[in-house]
Write an enzyme that holds these catalytic residues in place. Sequence first.
Site, mmCIF file in Angstrom:
data_model
loop_
_atom_site.group_PDB
_atom_site.id
_atom_site.type_symbol
_atom_site.label_atom_id
_atom_site.label_comp_id
_atom_site.label_asym_id
_atom_site.label_seq_id
_atom_site.Cartn_x
_atom_site.Cartn_y
_atom_site.Cartn_z
ATOM 1 N N TYR A 196 -40.143 -17.819 27.379
ATOM 2 C CA TYR A 196 -40.742 -16.888 26.044
ATOM 3 C C TYR A 196 -39.379 -17.040 25.077
ATOM 4 O O TYR A 196 -39.688 -16.820 23.976
ATOM 5 C CB TYR A 196 -40.806 -15.445 26.335
ATOM 6 N N HIS A 211 -43.000 -14.887 19.025
ATOM 7 C CA HIS A 211 -42.926 -13.400 19.586
ATOM 8 C C HIS A 211 -41.697 -12.745 19.701
ATOM 9 O O HIS A 211 -41.307 -11.627 19.428
ATOM 10 C CB HIS A 211 -43.821 -13.058 20.664
ATOM 11 N N TYR A 233 -41.238 -6.033 29.284
ATOM 12 C CA TYR A 233 -42.080 -6.991 28.597
ATOM 13 C C TYR A 233 -42.369 -6.388 27.182
ATOM 14 O O TYR A 233 -42.201 -5.170 26.877
ATOM 15 C CB TYR A 233 -43.336 -7.585 29.255
ATOM 16 N N ASN A 273 -44.835 -5.109 25.702
ATOM 17 C CA ASN A 273 -45.460 -4.046 25.574
ATOM 18 C C ASN A 273 -45.083 -2.760 26.175
ATOM 19 O O ASN A 273 -45.554 -1.414 26.155
ATOM 20 C CB ASN A 273 -46.889 -4.214 26.082
ATOM 21 N N ASN A 294 -48.065 -4.788 19.729
ATOM 22 C CA ASN A 294 -47.985 -4.036 21.031
ATOM 23 C C ASN A 294 -46.419 -3.349 21.354
ATOM 24 O O ASN A 294 -46.191 -2.454 21.713
ATOM 25 C CB ASN A 294 -48.211 -5.037 22.491
#
EC number: 3.1.1.29
Length: 195
Positions: free
Chosen positions: A17, A22, A68, A70, A116
């Site tokens: 990631y 993001h 993560y 969220n 989120n």
Amino acid sequence: MSEIKLIVGLANPGAEYAHTRHNAGAWYVLELARICGVTLVADSKYFGLTARAVLHGKDVRLLIPTTYMNLSGKAVGALANFFRITPEEILVAHDELDLPPGVAKFKLGGGHGGHNGLKDIIAKLANDKNFYRLRLGIGHPGDKNQVSGYVLGKAPAKEQELIDAAIDEAVRSTEILFKQDMVKAMNRLHSFKAE
């Protein structure tokens, strides 16, 4: 205005990631850490990578949650509670679909806009939305059904250059925030658009 005592860069953990849109918030915090000459280190007590930095003589904590996205509020809540930092003393940097690449804006309060990470932070701060945000433009795929794949994808080279330029400007504007005030920092950052 309260002094900012905690700057958070939102991200998903793991190498897969690291270069996705993001994670723009984390890129900003990493650049800020580099400018301040500090290294973020893993701290399980705060569920993230943390560092203590000094900006224009003022102490500030840097945080990149390693939960993560969220669950970002778990890290923010833990660190804020421990150091008795109020929502008004927190700046959260995050990717923003509603701004184009090359644009970044400071903002106080507001909703989560479907993000989120912000949603969880608001929940963990007892529904107090009154924290500062640094919105880093990543653009929008044009179709809301494509948002998930878009934010978890890598930006093409030209778009990445624009995002990086906006992050550099956001770091300079953050220095103005600590040296002067939020109004001057906003004036500078909000008049910037990378081409």
